[in-house]
Design a protein around this motif. Structure first.
Motif, PDB file in Angstrom:
ATOM      1  N   VAL A  14       3.708  -8.443  -6.231  1.00  0.00           N
ATOM      2  CA  VAL A  14       4.526  -7.243  -6.386  1.00  0.00           C
ATOM      3  C   VAL A  14       5.798  -7.392  -5.559  1.00  0.00           C
ATOM      4  O   VAL A  14       5.739  -7.732  -4.375  1.00  0.00           O
ATOM      5  CB  VAL A  14       3.745  -5.988  -5.949  1.00  0.00           C
ATOM      6  CG1 VAL A  14       4.622  -4.743  -6.070  1.00  0.00           C
ATOM      7  CG2 VAL A  14       2.479  -5.835  -6.782  1.00  0.00           C
ATOM      8  N   ASP A  15       6.923  -7.170  -6.190  1.00  0.00           N
ATOM      9  CA  ASP A  15       8.220  -7.213  -5.506  1.00  0.00           C
ATOM     10  C   ASP A  15       8.779  -5.799  -5.475  1.00  0.00           C
ATOM     11  O   ASP A  15       9.275  -5.297  -6.475  1.00  0.00           O
ATOM     12  CB  ASP A  15       9.178  -8.162  -6.219  1.00  0.00           C
ATOM     13  CG  ASP A  15      10.448  -8.420  -5.416  1.00  0.00           C
ATOM     14  OD1 ASP A  15      10.585  -7.817  -4.332  1.00  0.00           O
ATOM     15  OD2 ASP A  15      11.273  -9.237  -5.863  1.00  0.00           O
ATOM     16  N   ALA A  16       8.677  -5.160  -4.314  1.00  0.00           N
ATOM     17  CA  ALA A  16       9.168  -3.794  -4.160  1.00  0.00           C
ATOM     18  C   ALA A  16      10.488  -3.735  -3.422  1.00  0.00           C
ATOM     19  O   ALA A  16      10.928  -2.648  -3.027  1.00  0.00           O
ATOM     20  CB  ALA A  16       8.127  -2.945  -3.426  1.00  0.00           C
TER      21      ALA A  16
ATOM     22  N   SER B 228      15.133  -5.308  -7.359  1.00  0.00           N
ATOM     23  CA  SER B 228      14.651  -4.457  -8.444  1.00  0.00           C
ATOM     24  C   SER B 228      15.652  -4.440  -9.591  1.00  0.00           C
ATOM     25  O   SER B 228      16.775  -4.926  -9.482  1.00  0.00           O
ATOM     26  CB  SER B 228      14.397  -3.036  -7.927  1.00  0.00           C
ATOM     27  OG  SER B 228      15.594  -2.486  -7.399  1.00  0.00           O
TER      28      SER B 228
ATOM     29  N   LYS C 295      13.412   0.195  -9.758  1.00  0.00           N
ATOM     30  CA  LYS C 295      11.954   0.237  -9.751  1.00  0.00           C
ATOM     31  C   LYS C 295      11.392  -1.106  -9.297  1.00  0.00           C
ATOM     32  O   LYS C 295      12.014  -2.149  -9.482  1.00  0.00           O
ATOM     33  CB  LYS C 295      11.421   0.579 -11.143  1.00  0.00           C
ATOM     34  CG  LYS C 295      11.800   1.976 -11.618  1.00  0.00           C
ATOM     35  CD  LYS C 295      11.205   2.264 -12.979  1.00  0.00           C
ATOM     36  CE  LYS C 295      11.551   3.663 -13.454  1.00  0.00           C
ATOM     37  NZ  LYS C 295      10.963   3.952 -14.788  1.00  0.00           N
ATOM     38  N   PRO C 296      10.178  -1.103  -8.708  1.00  0.00           N
ATOM     39  CA  PRO C 296       9.540  -2.378  -8.340  1.00  0.00           C
ATOM     40  C   PRO C 296       9.230  -3.210  -9.578  1.00  0.00           C
ATOM     41  O   PRO C 296       9.169  -2.708 -10.706  1.00  0.00           O
ATOM     42  CB  PRO C 296       8.259  -1.948  -7.616  1.00  0.00           C
ATOM     43  CG  PRO C 296       8.496  -0.530  -7.218  1.00  0.00           C
ATOM     44  CD  PRO C 296       9.395   0.055  -8.250  1.00  0.00           C
TER      45      PRO C 296
ATOM     46  N   ARG D  85      -2.210  -0.736  -7.218  1.00  0.00           N
ATOM     47  CA  ARG D  85      -0.910  -0.313  -7.746  1.00  0.00           C
ATOM     48  C   ARG D  85      -0.615  -0.966  -9.092  1.00  0.00           C
ATOM     49  O   ARG D  85       0.096  -0.385  -9.925  1.00  0.00           O
ATOM     50  CB  ARG D  85       0.207  -0.657  -6.751  1.00  0.00           C
ATOM     51  CG  ARG D  85       0.104   0.055  -5.425  1.00  0.00           C
ATOM     52  CD  ARG D  85       1.172  -0.434  -4.456  1.00  0.00           C
ATOM     53  NE  ARG D  85       1.024  -1.871  -4.165  1.00  0.00           N
ATOM     54  CZ  ARG D  85       1.839  -2.547  -3.365  1.00  0.00           C
ATOM     55  NH1 ARG D  85       2.859  -1.919  -2.780  1.00  0.00           N
ATOM     56  NH2 ARG D  85       1.636  -3.830  -3.133  1.00  0.00           N
TER      57      ARG D  85
END
Length: 516
Positions: free
Chosen positions: A355-357, A362, A367-368, A487
């Motif tokens: 996950v790249d938040a 983004s 958004k992630p 998530r």
């Protein structure tokens, strides 16, 4: 008309560029106009500690291979540092003479900061240094501009050297100088846990006789040495004459309260480098919302297959081997499980993603995003003398069982010796933790940062069970505990992927059809 204007322009230009000479005792020197000065060449080059890992800002200096005054060549080793649970050897960028070490053994070095000074010119003379830095030779007159520039450079160098002069003012004791020297082979073979214990107990590793392999110093050797040292000091105190009795003072009205027997005492112990890295990593990992999924897996067929393969492997090891063939003495269950996890990742690649938040990475909506990865780099949690380490087996999808077992044996050997490199610890996509090798049936593993899933393997146990005909048979059962990032991974996806792993382990012959 044109000739008169041209001659007038030439006379004006000559008056502008002509400057009156400066009268001197012997000759007249015309001042030079210095529009630009190039950067002077420095003889002493500071070596900057480069980034040796993902997001690492400091590392511990394990040992120095050089000392001030030693001659080094390009690419020769300077020191060994430990960062993010991995040991890295730093080499020299220049050839020259070591002038200064910025850190002592055991101190934390900062990434991007100088940690050693090297004189690239070696034993340079004063005249050579002046020529190299662009200074004029002695005896020649300097212009006012060059004198002012040299004075400004001298003040800047004095300001830069002031902190080091203040630091170097206290004289080191002979014991401190001796401790800063390399300890030889015994210090190079000692594990990080042993070096940390030596630092806590304030002992010299050169005084300890190691009983381990190749003279390696073990923790038992340190405790034995400290016990003998304290016992000898107690005997010396008992044999020394007692001091004369001191004159009794006048009685004091208030007496100190007697210590309560069995009172609670607290001792503050600093975290080791491995514990500190685990503290930071697990603190970041617990920001991920976990969910746990557990299942029971029947290992009976895998037990039989492993027994047959080990019998064949023992016979083949007695024959001459080719140098390129993986050297494996005995197969464990872990290579089969790692291969089964890789086969499940082909069907459910989301478990191999991250996950790249970061808002900087983004999309336009802020958004992630989910970063999909092609290779299956499976990390394996290992219990070592220095703590929990997670080396990574790269590209498991293109490996067979023997190749996975050979790489696993190599990483285990390096981990127990404290010689894992930074490349061995980076790039993991999924983690497998075999806690059952130590004990425990159930485990709730914590997801590693930059991953979305982790598998915890419990202890294998023999239980009675019913077969298809209703007869009671003996089965080998092991619990698999999965943790996933809720998530991006839902429970149904995790259950289907775990079912693929369970089916492959219970029917290991399926691996033959999916070899790559």
């Amino acid at each position: 008309m044109f000739l008169r204007q041209s001659s007038r322009s030439l006379r004006q230009a000559s008056r502008c560029f002509s400057r009156p000479p400066i009268a001197g005792p012997a000759t007249a020197v015309y001042p030079s106009r210095r529009f630009h000065d190039t950067r002077p060449l420095l003889v002493v080059k500071p070596v900057v500690l480069a980034d040796i890992g993902e997001g690492i800002v400091e590392c511990e200096v394990i040992q120095w291979f050089v000392e001030p005054g030693a001659r080094v060549e390009e690419f020769s080793p300077l020191c060994e540092v430990q960062s993010d649970k991995a040991s890295v050897e730093i080499t020299s960028r220049f050839s020259g003479v070591v002038k200064k070490l910025y850190y002592e053994t055991g101190e934390m070095a900062k990434v991007g900061k100088a940690f050693i000074d090297i004189d690239i010119d070696g034993d340079a003379k004063k005249e050579d240094l002046g020529a190299l830095s662009g200074a004029p030779p002695s005896g020649s007159e300097e212009s006012p501009q060059s004198s002012a520039l040299d004075a400004e450079m001298t003040r800047a160098e004095g300001m830069a050297e002031a902190p080091s002069q203040i630091t170097n003012m206290p004289q080191q004791s002979p014991g401190a100088v001796e401790a800063s020297k390399p300890k030889g082979k015994c210090a190079m073979l000692a594990t990080p846990a042993v070096r940390h214990l030596i630092k806590e107990l304030s002992v010299d590793i050169a005084d300890i006789d190691g009983t381990g392999k190749d003279g390696r110093v073990l923790k038992e050797d340190i405790y034995r040495y400290v016990k003998q040292r304290d016992f000898g000091a107690a005997n010396m105190d008992a044999s020394s004459p007692a001091p004369p009795p001191a004159p009794q003072a006048a009685p004091v009205s208030r007496q100190a309260p007697a210590s309560t027997p069995g009172a609670q005492t607290e001792t503050r112990v600093p975290l080791t480098n491995t514990q500190l890295q685990m503290f930071k990593s697990m603190t970041r990992s617990l920001t991920i919302p976990h969910f746990l999924y557990a299942d029971e897996v029947d290992f009976s067929s895998l037990v039989e297959l492993r027994t047959r393969l080990n019998r064949v492997l023992s016979q083949s090891n007695q024959q001459p081997q080719t140098p390129d063939a993986p050297q494996v003495e005995k197969l464990s269950y872990l290579p089969f499980i790692i291969k089964a996890v890789s086969m499940a990742l082909y069907q459910y690649p989301i478990l191999n993603a991250r996950v790249d938040a970061d808002p900087a990475n983004s999309d336009v909506r802020g958004k992630p995003s989910l970063v999909m990865r092609s290779q299956h780099n499976i990390g394996v949690a290992m219990d070592t003398p220095s703590g929990l380490l997670v080396p990574v087996i790269k590209d498991v999808g293109s490996r067979n069982i023997l190749s996975i077992a050979a790489e696993l044996a190599r990483l285990q050997k390096l981990a127990h010796a404290g010689r894992l490199s930074a490349a061995d610890m980076q790039g993991g996509t999924v983690t497998v933790s075999n806690i059952g090798n130590i004990g425990g049936t159930y485990v709730s593993p914590v997801i590693v940062e930059r991953e979305v899933s982790i598998l915890g393997i419990g202890r294998m146990r023999t239980v009675p069970a019913f077969d298809e005909s209703g007869a009671v048979v003996k089965k080998h059962v092991t619990n698999f505990s999965w943790s996933a990032d809720h998530r991006v991974v839902d429970g149904a996806t995790m259950a289907r992927a775990a079912e693929v792993v369970r089916r492959v382990v219970e029917e290991p012959d399926v691996m033959v059809m999916h070899l790559r």
